[in-house]
Motif scaffolding. Sequence first.
Motif, mmCIF file in Angstrom:
data_model
loop_
_atom_site.group_PDB
_atom_site.id
_atom_site.type_symbol
_atom_site.label_atom_id
_atom_site.label_comp_id
_atom_site.label_asym_id
_atom_site.label_seq_id
_atom_site.Cartn_x
_atom_site.Cartn_y
_atom_site.Cartn_z
ATOM 1 N N PRO A 16 -12.352 -11.958 28.601
ATOM 2 C CA PRO A 16 -13.133 -13.015 29.270
ATOM 3 C C PRO A 16 -13.462 -14.169 28.316
ATOM 4 N N ALA A 23 -13.552 -22.863 33.030
ATOM 5 C CA ALA A 23 -12.656 -22.319 34.052
ATOM 6 C C ALA A 23 -12.518 -23.304 35.215
ATOM 7 N N LEU A 34 -15.874 -21.162 42.216
ATOM 8 C CA LEU A 34 -15.782 -19.908 41.461
ATOM 9 C C LEU A 34 -16.871 -18.931 41.890
ATOM 10 N N PRO A 45 -16.374 -11.873 37.494
ATOM 11 C CA PRO A 45 -16.398 -12.280 36.093
ATOM 12 C C PRO A 45 -17.323 -11.383 35.281
ATOM 13 N N ARG A 53 -21.373 -16.318 33.247
ATOM 14 C CA ARG A 53 -20.082 -15.803 33.716
ATOM 15 C C ARG A 53 -18.990 -16.164 32.722
ATOM 16 N N TYR A 55 -14.626 -15.741 32.323
ATOM 17 C CA TYR A 55 -13.405 -15.471 33.072
ATOM 18 C C TYR A 55 -12.220 -15.224 32.140
ATOM 19 N N GLN A 59 -7.978 -13.568 35.765
ATOM 20 C CA GLN A 59 -8.874 -14.017 36.829
ATOM 21 C C GLN A 59 -8.629 -15.476 37.183
#
Length: 112
Positions: A16, A23, A34, A45, A53, A55, A59
């Motif tokens: 991540p 993102a 998202l 996430p 969060r 990602y 993802q």
Amino acid sequence: MTADDSYGRLDDDDYPAYTMGRAAEMLGTTQGFLRAIGEARLITPLRSEGGHRRYSRYQLRIAARARELVDQGTPIEAACRIIVLEDQLEEAQRINAEYRRAATSDASPESA
């Protein structure tokens, strides 16, 4: 985990590495988009220690597919369902191919 360990994981599709803002920027979408696909449980996430969060590249590919469908006029909930079904179909096809390969090798004269 040291800095060297973190850099090594950047090649990992499941690491991540991307914040929500980054993102969204990479996908050309909004953070709200998202959040929406997260609420639809298309992707989950990971959270940083501060609760932000994060990602992975995997993802982001899923999110990009969702955005593609939504841009074509598909409602977000339907887009998420389509992606889940596409994934299930791909997995079923992979399993079927494995069964066919196993059946072919079991039926070959060399195995008798």
